[in-house]
Design a protein around this motif. Structure first.
Motif, PDB file in Angstrom:
ATOM      1  N   ASP A  39       0.480  -0.995  -0.522  1.00 54.95           N
ATOM      2  CA  ASP A  39      -0.033  -0.187  -0.032  1.00 54.95           C
ATOM      3  C   ASP A  39       0.974   1.328  -0.073  1.00 54.95           C
ATOM      4  OD1 ASP A  39      -2.728   1.618   0.173  1.00 54.95           O
ATOM      5  OD2 ASP A  39      -2.927   0.888   2.314  1.00 54.95           O
ATOM      6  N   PRO A  40       1.176   2.585  -1.483  1.00 54.01           N
ATOM      7  CA  PRO A  40       1.446   3.710  -1.172  1.00 54.01           C
ATOM      8  C   PRO A  40       1.623   4.048  -0.260  1.00 54.01           C
ATOM      9  CG  PRO A  40      -0.170   3.062  -2.463  1.00 54.01           C
ATOM     10  CD  PRO A  40      -0.022   2.231  -2.145  1.00 54.01           C
ATOM     11  N   GLU A  41       1.949   5.647   0.427  1.00 52.06           N
ATOM     12  CA  GLU A  41       1.685   6.088   1.495  1.00 52.06           C
ATOM     13  C   GLU A  41       0.335   7.180   1.022  1.00 52.06           C
ATOM     14  OE1 GLU A  41       5.228   8.269   2.960  1.00 52.06           O
ATOM     15  OE2 GLU A  41       6.482   6.254   3.416  1.00 52.06           O
ATOM     16  N   LYS A  42       1.077   7.630  -0.120  1.00 48.68           N
ATOM     17  CA  LYS A  42      -0.242   8.110  -0.230  1.00 48.68           C
ATOM     18  C   LYS A  42      -0.770   7.989  -1.634  1.00 48.68           C
ATOM     19  CE  LYS A  42       0.107  13.213  -3.219  1.00 48.68           C
ATOM     20  NZ  LYS A  42       0.176  14.011  -4.088  1.00 48.68           N
ATOM     21  N   PRO A  43      -1.815   8.162  -2.069  1.00 47.85           N
ATOM     22  CA  PRO A  43      -2.945   7.259  -2.653  1.00 47.85           C
ATOM     23  C   PRO A  43      -2.620   7.455  -4.394  1.00 47.85           C
ATOM     24  CG  PRO A  43      -4.146   8.375  -1.542  1.00 47.85           C
ATOM     25  CD  PRO A  43      -2.749   8.968  -1.090  1.00 47.85           C
ATOM     26  N   VAL A  44      -2.516   6.418  -4.741  1.00 44.67           N
ATOM     27  CA  VAL A  44      -1.686   6.101  -6.014  1.00 44.67           C
ATOM     28  C   VAL A  44      -3.044   4.906  -7.075  1.00 44.67           C
ATOM     29  CG1 VAL A  44      -0.133   5.611  -7.939  1.00 44.67           C
ATOM     30  CG2 VAL A  44       0.238   6.947  -5.972  1.00 44.67           C
ATOM     31  N   PHE A  45      -3.799   5.502  -8.402  1.00 48.22           N
ATOM     32  CA  PHE A  45      -5.437   4.833  -9.156  1.00 48.22           C
ATOM     33  C   PHE A  45      -3.917   4.380 -10.143  1.00 48.22           C
ATOM     34  CE2 PHE A  45      -7.663   6.742  -5.170  1.00 48.22           C
ATOM     35  CZ  PHE A  45      -7.941   5.584  -4.682  1.00 48.22           C
ATOM     36  N   LEU A  46      -4.572   2.941 -10.681  1.00 54.50           N
ATOM     37  CA  LEU A  46      -4.177   2.692 -11.693  1.00 54.50           C
ATOM     38  C   LEU A  46      -5.093   2.044 -12.367  1.00 54.50           C
ATOM     39  CD1 LEU A  46      -1.203   1.918 -14.001  1.00 54.50           C
ATOM     40  CD2 LEU A  46      -1.586  -0.682 -12.744  1.00 54.50           C
ATOM     41  N   PHE A  47      -4.769   2.378 -14.033  1.00 55.50           N
ATOM     42  CA  PHE A  47      -5.764   2.213 -15.328  1.00 55.50           C
ATOM     43  C   PHE A  47      -4.250   1.677 -16.121  1.00 55.50           C
ATOM     44  CE2 PHE A  47      -6.794   2.591 -19.618  1.00 55.50           C
ATOM     45  CZ  PHE A  47      -8.058   1.519 -19.645  1.00 55.50           C
ATOM     46  N   ALA A  48      -4.724   0.244 -15.969  1.00 57.80           N
ATOM     47  CA  ALA A  48      -3.529  -0.484 -17.588  1.00 57.80           C
ATOM     48  C   ALA A  48      -3.870  -1.667 -17.828  1.00 57.80           C
ATOM     49  CB  ALA A  48      -2.697  -0.776 -16.168  1.00 57.80           C
ATOM     50  N   ALA A  49      -4.796  -0.793 -19.264  1.00 56.78           N
ATOM     51  CA  ALA A  49      -5.143  -1.438 -20.288  1.00 56.78           C
ATOM     52  C   ALA A  49      -5.651  -1.057 -21.718  1.00 56.78           C
ATOM     53  CB  ALA A  49      -6.469  -2.147 -19.777  1.00 56.78           C
ATOM     54  N   ARG A  50      -5.559  -1.222 -22.441  1.00 53.16           N
ATOM     55  CA  ARG A  50      -5.713  -0.693 -23.814  1.00 53.16           C
ATOM     56  C   ARG A  50      -6.713   0.630 -23.853  1.00 53.16           C
ATOM     57  NH1 ARG A  50      -8.480  -3.371 -27.103  1.00 53.16           N
ATOM     58  NH2 ARG A  50      -9.917  -4.919 -25.533  1.00 53.16           N
ATOM     59  N   LEU A  51      -6.109   1.691 -24.649  1.00 50.32           N
ATOM     60  CA  LEU A  51      -7.012   2.699 -24.260  1.00 50.32           C
ATOM     61  C   LEU A  51      -7.978   2.983 -26.029  1.00 50.32           C
ATOM     62  CD1 LEU A  51      -4.707   3.835 -22.303  1.00 50.32           C
ATOM     63  CD2 LEU A  51      -4.720   5.910 -23.836  1.00 50.32           C
ATOM     64  N   ALA A  52      -8.719   1.544 -25.583  1.00 46.25           N
ATOM     65  CA  ALA A  52      -9.753   1.373 -26.217  1.00 46.25           C
ATOM     66  C   ALA A  52     -11.539   2.470 -25.954  1.00 46.25           C
ATOM     67  CB  ALA A  52      -9.906   0.739 -27.008  1.00 46.25           C
ATOM     68  N   PRO A  53     -12.512   2.150 -26.877  1.00 51.30           N
ATOM     69  CA  PRO A  53     -13.885   2.851 -26.227  1.00 51.30           C
ATOM     70  C   PRO A  53     -14.580   1.615 -25.662  1.00 51.30           C
ATOM     71  CG  PRO A  53     -13.302   3.535 -28.268  1.00 51.30           C
ATOM     72  CD  PRO A  53     -12.249   2.831 -28.866  1.00 51.30           C
ATOM     73  N   ARG A  54     -14.467   0.624 -25.821  1.00 52.94           N
ATOM     74  CA  ARG A  54     -15.014  -0.768 -24.227  1.00 52.94           C
ATOM     75  C   ARG A  54     -13.827  -0.295 -23.014  1.00 52.94           C
ATOM     76  NH1 ARG A  54     -14.187  -5.893 -23.570  1.00 52.94           N
ATOM     77  NH2 ARG A  54     -12.780  -6.383 -24.872  1.00 52.94           N
ATOM     78  N   LYS A  55     -12.881  -0.390 -22.894  1.00 51.39           N
ATOM     79  CA  LYS A  55     -11.742   0.377 -21.388  1.00 51.39           C
ATOM     80  C   LYS A  55     -12.406   1.362 -20.603  1.00 51.39           C
ATOM     81  CE  LYS A  55      -9.997  -3.957 -23.065  1.00 51.39           C
ATOM     82  NZ  LYS A  55      -9.975  -5.447 -22.250  1.00 51.39           N
ATOM     83  N   GLN A  56     -13.467   2.003 -21.663  1.00 45.62           N
ATOM     84  CA  GLN A  56     -13.606   3.303 -20.891  1.00 45.62           C
ATOM     85  C   GLN A  56     -12.493   3.987 -19.800  1.00 45.62           C
ATOM     86  OE1 GLN A  56     -17.794   3.924 -20.549  1.00 45.62           O
ATOM     87  NE2 GLN A  56     -17.648   2.648 -19.023  1.00 45.62           N
ATOM     88  N   PRO A  57     -11.068   4.216 -21.070  1.00 44.96           N
ATOM     89  CA  PRO A  57     -10.023   4.879 -20.363  1.00 44.96           C
ATOM     90  C   PRO A  57     -10.642   6.329 -19.266  1.00 44.96           C
ATOM     91  CG  PRO A  57      -9.429   5.222 -21.811  1.00 44.96           C
ATOM     92  CD  PRO A  57     -10.775   4.354 -22.093  1.00 44.96           C
ATOM     93  N   GLY A  58     -11.609   6.763 -21.220  1.00 43.77           N
ATOM     94  CA  GLY A  58     -12.167   8.067 -20.917  1.00 43.77           C
ATOM     95  C   GLY A  58     -12.609   8.505 -19.239  1.00 43.77           C
ATOM     96  N   VAL A  59     -13.338   7.224 -18.810  1.00 44.47           N
ATOM     97  CA  VAL A  59     -14.133   7.216 -17.062  1.00 44.47           C
ATOM     98  C   VAL A  59     -13.710   7.279 -16.404  1.00 44.47           C
ATOM     99  CG1 VAL A  59     -15.869   6.157 -16.281  1.00 44.47           C
ATOM    100  CG2 VAL A  59     -16.329   6.080 -18.626  1.00 44.47           C
TER     101      VAL A  59
END
Length: 393
Positions: free
Chosen positions: A205-225
């Motif tokens: 667990d990191p000391e300061k919050p870090v949220f990760l998105f790791a997937a194809r930057l494709a519409p179905r994966k919703q990186p924009g969301v």
């Protein structure tokens, strides 16, 4: 036969599954050949560290896995894309099917990761002609379509291919319904799970919050969301960083514009495509791995995060959602900005909850997605397919 092995994002999750299955089977004592295609010039060095690479020119590079386990040789064939703009359905290779035809008589069974493409369909037809028992796995890629080009492909080729496999390995009910609508006999379905090996490291667990998105930057994966939810969380007072990792498949410009126009650009890392080891490293040090995808049947990244014990935020449209929600091994939400934002805020503010969810996720992985259990399940399936085909199980 695993389909496309690369380069980079062209491989996708299917090649990861085929690679994991092959190594698990080899560790269980089976003789395995892993065959894949490569868009463009074949690599001179192994694209996967600690794996033996065989090229269709006959040369090879040797390696052994980092854990000391046997890594199956990957035989790669160069593929070309003669139709511009046709995506990953149109790559062709004549050497690939020729190899399958030559190898078919010596194989007890062929496991084909099947899609509507030239190479896997033609190879399946050749295997059927040779009388080799075929086990097909489509990963939800072979579903009915209203697109004219795909319907024509189905009439000319897919309909014939569907008659060949003795057994169909499926992941979800939706996949089974789709295959049945295409004419596959439901009596030949066998439900399986994917798996990932133990990673040899654990989440911290990191000391300061870090949220990760790791997937194809494709519409179905919703990186924009993911980005919009992050921006709303920041506006609500959350002090955190956000990492977007993955190859562009149509959404990178949108993601970059959202970040640059937000006033919070210094809180984001847009790191592009990462290798498997780099993704694991990022997962091992994040507050939560977030996958806000739509209609996601069986995401391998969620299995990888669970193996590390990392907390996961995923949507109810993920095929793993019911299991992980039931075991309290993930935060399951609607695939919307407010829902993802609220999940981020919830986990960022509760260390005990993060540890509990991550611990449950690791337990779920060990009980459901171990490579040892996968190998035995596949061997049982192969024996069944050989029996259905008239061979010796």
């Amino acid at each position: 036969m695993g389909g496309l092995a690369g380069p980079g994002a062209a491989a996708g999750g299917v090649w990861v599954v085929a690679r994991t299955q092959s190594d698990a089977l080899a560790a269980a004592g089976a003789e395995v050949e892993l065959v894949g295609g490569w868009l463009g010039t074949l690599p001179q060095e192994d694209p996967e560290p600690a794996r033996q690479l065989r090229r269709d020119d006959g040369s090879s590079d040797k390696g052994s896995s980092a854990e000391g386990k046997r890594a199956v040789a990957a035989r790669l064939f160069r593929m070309r894309r003669p139709v511009p703009g046709a995506g990953l359905r149109a790559p062709v290779s004549f050497a690939f099917p020729r190899h399958m035809r030559r190898s078919a008589p010596a194989a007890d069974v062929a496991h084909v990761h099947l899609c509507r493409d030239f190479v896997t369909c033609i190879s399946t037809l050749l295997l059927g002609r040779a009388g080799t028992p075929v086990v097909a796995q489509t990963h939800g890629m072979l579903l009915p379509s209203d697109r004219r080009a795909l319907r024509m492909f189905d009439r000319l080729i897919t309909r014939r291919v569907l008659q060949i496999p003795a057994l169909w390995l499926t992941l979800t009910e939706d996949e089974e319904r789709g295959l049945a609508r295409l004419g596959v006999d439901p009596g030949r379905f066998r439900r399986v799970v994917n798996a990932t090996p133990e990673p040899g490291q654990a989440w911290s667990d990191p000391e300061k919050p870090v949220f990760l998105f790791a997937a194809r930057l494709a519409p179905r994966k919703q990186p924009g969301v993911f980005v919009q939810a992050a921006l709303e969380a920041l506006a609500a007072g959350l002090d955190a960083r956000f990492v977007v990792a993955g190859p562009d498949q149509g959404e990178a410009a949108k993601v970059q514009a959202l970040v640059e126009g937000s006033g919070y650009a210094d809180r984001f890392e847009l790191v592009g495509e990462l290798g498997p080891a780099e993704v694991r490293q990022r997962m091992a040090g994040c507050t939560a791995y977030v996958l806000p995808a739509l209609s996601e049947p069986y995401p391998m990244t969620v299995l990888e995060a669970a193996a590390l014990g990392a907390p996961v935020i995923l949507t109810e449209q993920c095929g793993l959602a019911a299991l992980m929600d039931r075991q309290e091994a993930a935060v399951v939400v609607e695939p919307s900005v407010p829902a993802v934002r609220d999940a981020m805020l919830r986990l960022a503010g509760d260390r005990a909850e993060r540890e509990r969810i991550g611990g449950n996720a690791r337990l779920v992985h060990r009980e459901n997605w171990s490579t040892e259990a996968l190998a035995q399940d596949l061997l049982d399936a192969y024996r069944g397919a050989a029996g259905l085909q008239g061979g010796q199980p």
